[in-house]
Design an enzyme around this catalytic site. Structure first.
Site, mmCIF file in Angstrom:
data_model
loop_
_atom_site.group_PDB
_atom_site.id
_atom_site.type_symbol
_atom_site.label_atom_id
_atom_site.label_comp_id
_atom_site.label_asym_id
_atom_site.label_seq_id
_atom_site.Cartn_x
_atom_site.Cartn_y
_atom_site.Cartn_z
ATOM 1 N N GLY A 35 32.471 36.057 69.153
ATOM 2 C CA GLY A 35 33.765 35.787 69.783
ATOM 3 C C GLY A 35 34.845 36.708 69.252
ATOM 4 O O GLY A 35 35.737 36.273 68.525
ATOM 5 N N TYR A 36 34.739 37.973 69.571
ATOM 6 C CA TYR A 36 35.709 38.953 69.081
ATOM 7 C C TYR A 36 36.683 39.362 70.195
ATOM 8 O O TYR A 36 37.860 39.042 70.154
ATOM 9 C CB TYR A 36 35.000 40.215 68.579
ATOM 10 N N SER A 37 36.164 40.125 71.176
ATOM 11 C CA SER A 37 37.042 40.737 72.184
ATOM 12 C C SER A 37 37.756 39.701 73.040
ATOM 13 O O SER A 37 37.240 38.606 73.281
ATOM 14 C CB SER A 37 36.221 41.624 73.118
ATOM 15 N N SER A 66 28.397 38.180 74.802
ATOM 16 C CA SER A 66 27.001 38.318 75.224
ATOM 17 C C SER A 66 26.211 37.068 74.877
ATOM 18 O O SER A 66 26.315 36.565 73.752
ATOM 19 C CB SER A 66 26.370 39.530 74.546
ATOM 20 N N GLU A 78 24.991 46.891 57.288
ATOM 21 C CA GLU A 78 23.998 47.927 57.462
ATOM 22 C C GLU A 78 23.291 47.919 58.818
ATOM 23 O O GLU A 78 22.630 46.968 59.179
ATOM 24 C CB GLU A 78 22.963 47.746 56.361
ATOM 25 N N ASN A 99 33.237 55.023 71.588
ATOM 26 C CA ASN A 99 33.034 56.301 70.901
ATOM 27 C C ASN A 99 34.353 56.925 70.452
ATOM 28 O O ASN A 99 34.384 57.675 69.475
ATOM 29 C CB ASN A 99 32.270 57.262 71.814
#
Lengths: 392, 377
Positions: free
Chosen positions: A132-134, A166, A250, A375
């Site tokens: 739950g970020y964006s 997602s 990582e 990017n």
């Protein structure tokens, strides 16, 4: 310098490879995971396989043993990731998210109870945790997120909406970044991290259909969602720092390099079938892709090697990701160059080559290089963190 | 797996960087570029004293017993600083084939001679077809009494103008398979009948036309067996390609460092140009090319150093690094703007060498074709 693996590592590679071949259901290979089919059927096969992986400790092999891992060496993990990917094992992106993005934070900042419940659950393959970020207005500028969590008695009350979540429709929990101090002087300072049970009343999931005409991500609405206070992970208002650690955790990306090596092999075989393998232009293009895939693989190996030597990478993971994502787009185009109009066909046509993989690749390649940090953001990181170029 | 340099290699690298920065400043580089000889005998002597010439030769030939990887480390630094002169030709094109295939007598004479800094060697391989294929070898060596007579023209022969000996790759037998019937002769460059003409080139490296007109060479001067020269040549070409990659990698790193430093200092619109995202992303692309070039070069170098089959890795490295170096120097020039387009500036030294390096020992198309064969296409 030594680019080889030890005998023990080679034996491990064989063990992994044999195990995957034995445990991967035939039906999965018929579906061909390279199509990124996200149907209920493929989801079910994939979850079942991942539970088996979890039982072996291979789902989150780096985790401490008490939380379902094996504390596996960096190089063995590299091998494991390569083999899972190359052999098309039924491992989905939801695992990448839960194991590599959420888990490390839980292990670093979570309480013992949280580690036992969530980290172990993730490592065993029992839990799916969505990110739950964006938000609609917080993409690359993630720190400007507006979803709020307000403390009330023994609970936090959450309001707002998340996007590009997602597998929210399959998820047991959401790993949520929410604003707990709207008055903090810097936008980075008022954020906290929570684990939210997706069955909590007030959560609505709205499917978003992606470019591949698949339901993989969603918009998730939080309307007065009440969660227990103990679901806060780490320190209140310290979430940005915790989240950044997770973004840094990582990931060698070697799985992608191995997957693309496999795709290259299929394209080489297909070029022979199409009888264009003697065409000097196609030869050049396929060779160029082979070289790029090797460059990409070496970048991933470099990351794993740095971790193994305790040399903390800072910009290297961003570099590997940028390179991979742009390479994917070129590989997709080479597929089209070989296939011509056949490359346009969707998988269910009897004329579709490589089970419609080229059409799928041409669409899917657009998502890599955006998700998990565009990017442009990655290049900023390389320039500013890696090369020390000034921000202002 | 350990893809880093050893402690000794790190020391060699650091000392080489210091030495070259001190002894071969850009002023000297430019002077040598403009000269006909293209090297400084004084610097050559100092390099010999440091043991660089004999680094990869066994101790019995006055060498240092180092590995090919050690040499690669040195080439990286030579590329970083830029070192004009015949080191590459002498060691890689002259010394390594003799080390691999030469007789005991040849090794004693030539490897010791190289190691002590007395001899300059090179290989006369390509001809006017400018091809690295065996089928392109047309210079003929015909038996004459108990010796051989060389006839024909070699082109793009590096450092032949100053070489003491040339390893001439010549055809001794016409056969259906062009790889058969090739022989390597080590020829005294002062032998009558050899005519050397210096070519002026973009990189101002010292390439030459070498015409052999009834040049007499004794059969004792065959390196390796009669008609057995091609595998030795190929081995040399693989090592040369990777050594050139290492040199280019060092050069790309230097071009990146220069451009990044400039972007931090150059003020426009009241701020360093390195704050602008366009410039930052150029730099990000440059370092990606440098890092990509590094590990693909190291992998090929490691395989060669270990004596493993390396054809695919070598071709991959050469196909990639030549293009990567060019991209890096083009962006470097873009960041420097107009000042970079002056002879006084240093960036063009790298740009020129990127162009030359990409072509040397087969360009990217040539090596991609080898990769295609290795892929089974």
């Amino acid at each position: 310098m030594d680019f080889s693996f030890t005998e023990e590592e080679e034996a491990f590679r064989k063990e992994v490879c044999d195990w995957i071949k034995k445990e991967t259901p035939k039906r999965w290979l018929e579906l061909d995971p390279l199509l990124w089919e996200e149907t209920d059927e493929s989801w079910a096969i994939s979850r079942e396989f991942q539970k088996k992986l979890g039982q072996k400790g291979w789902l989150a092999p780096d985790y401490p043993k008490q939380y379902g891992g094996l504390e596996m060496s960096h190089i063995k993990r590299l091998i494991l990731a390569e083999e899972l990917s190359y052999n098309k094992a039924p491992v989905g992106i939801e695992t990448e998210i839960a194991v590599n993005w959420v888990g490390p934070d839980l292990l670093l900042f979570g309480s013992e109870e949280q580690k036992q419940k969530y980290a172990l659950g993730v490592a065993k393959g029992d839990l799916v945790i969505t990110l739950g970020y964006s938000e609609p207005n917080a993409g690359s500028d993630l720190a400007s997120l507006q979803t709020t969590a307000v403390e009330e008695d023994d609970e936090y009350v959450i309001n707002g909406n998340k996007i590009w979540t997602s597998y929210a429709h399959y998820a047991d929990y959401c790993w949520l970044a929410a604003r707990t101090d709207p008055n903090a002087p810097r936008k980075y300072d008022g954020i906290s991290m929570f684990v939210v049970d997706m069955k909590t009343p007030g959560i609505t999931i709205h499917p978003l259909i992606n470019l591949m005409n698949r339901h993989s991500f969603n918009e998730v609405f939080f309307d007065n969602v009440r969660i227990p206070k103990e679901n806060l992970v780490g320190k209140k208002n310290n979430g940005w720092y915790e989240l950044m650690i997770a973004l840094d955790s990582e990931r060698s990306g070697v799985g992608y390099a191995a997957l693309f090596y496999r795709i290259l092999e299929e394209l080489v075989e297909y070029a022979k079938e199409r009888k264009c393998n003697k065409d000097p232009i196609i030869r050049q293009k396929l060779a160029e892709m082979a070289v790029e895939i090797e460059v990409s693989r070496m970048m991933c190996y470099r990351l794993a090697w740095m971790y193994s030597k305790n040399l903390h990478p800072n910009y290297e993971a961003s570099m590997s990701l940028v390179f991979l994502s742009e390479m994917m787009r070129r590989v997709a185009q080479v597929g089209m160059d070989i296939a011509g109009p056949y490359g346009e066909l969707e998988w269910d046509s009897k004329w579709a080559p490589l089970r419609g993989k080229i059409e799928r690749l041409c669409l899917n390649c657009l998502s890599i290089g955006v998700g998990g940090g565009t990017n442009e953001i990655q290049r900023n990181i390389i320039a500013q963190r890696g090369l020390g170029l000034p921000r202002k | 797996m350990d893809i880093g340099l050893s402690e000794e290699q790190e020391i060699l690298k650091a000392s080489a960087r210091d030495f070259l920065a001190r002894e071969c400043p850009k002023k000297l580089v430019k002077e040598l570029d403009e000269s006909d000889k293209g090297y400084s005998p004084e610097l050559w002597r100092k390099m010999a004293e440091l043991g660089w010439m004999g680094l990869v030769f066994p101790e019995e030939y006055d060498g240092g017993g180092g590995t090919f990887l050690d040499l690669v480390v040195l080439f990286e630094e030579m590329g970083y600083n830029i070192l004009p002169g015949p080191f590459f030709s002498t060691i890689v094109l002259g010394g390594l084939p003799i080390l691999k295939a030469g007789s005991e007598e040849q090794k004693k004479k030539f490897l010791s001679g190289i190691a002590t800094g007395e001899l300059i060697l090179t290989m006369a391989l390509t001809e006017p077809t400018a091809s690295y294929d065996a089928s392109a070898i047309a210079v003929k060596a015909s038996p004459r009494n108990s010796d051989y007579s060389l006839n024909g023209t070699k082109l793009f022969v590096a450092d032949a103008n100053i070489a003491d000996y040339l390893l001439c790759v010549a055809r001794t037998k016409e056969t259906a398979n062009p790889q058969e019937g090739i022989t390597i002769f080590v020829v005294d460059a002062k032998t009558p009948g050899i005519k050397c003409t210096l070519l002026k080139t973009l990189a101002r490296d010292k390439q030459n036309e070498v015409v052999f007109d009834n040049v007499n060479v004794a059969k004792e001067n065959i390196v390796g067996g009669l008609d057995q020269g091609w595998p030795v040549t190929q081995d040399t070409l693989e090592k040369a390609a990777v050594a050139k990659c290492a040199e280019m990698l060092g050069g790309a790193q230097a071009a990146l460092d220069m451009a990044v430093n400039y972007a931090k200092e150059r003020i426009q619109f009241n701020r360093p140009i390195g704050t602008f995202q366009a410039v930052q992303h150029y730099c990000a692309n440059m370092v990606t090319d440098v890092d990509g070039a590094r590990y693909i070069t190291y992998k090929a170098a490691w395989e060669l150093s270990e004596g493993l089959p390396a054809t695919k890795s070598v071709a991959m490295a050469k196909a990639w690094v030549g293009d990567a170096y060019q991209r890096v120097t083009i962006l470097g020039h873009q960041i420097f703007g107009a000042i970079g387009f002056t002879m006084d500036h240093d960036m063009h030294l790298y740009y020129r060498r990127a162009k030359a390096g990409a072509i040397a020992f087969g360009n990217s198309n040539f090596h991609r074709e080898i990769v295609a064969q290795e892929l089974g296409l």
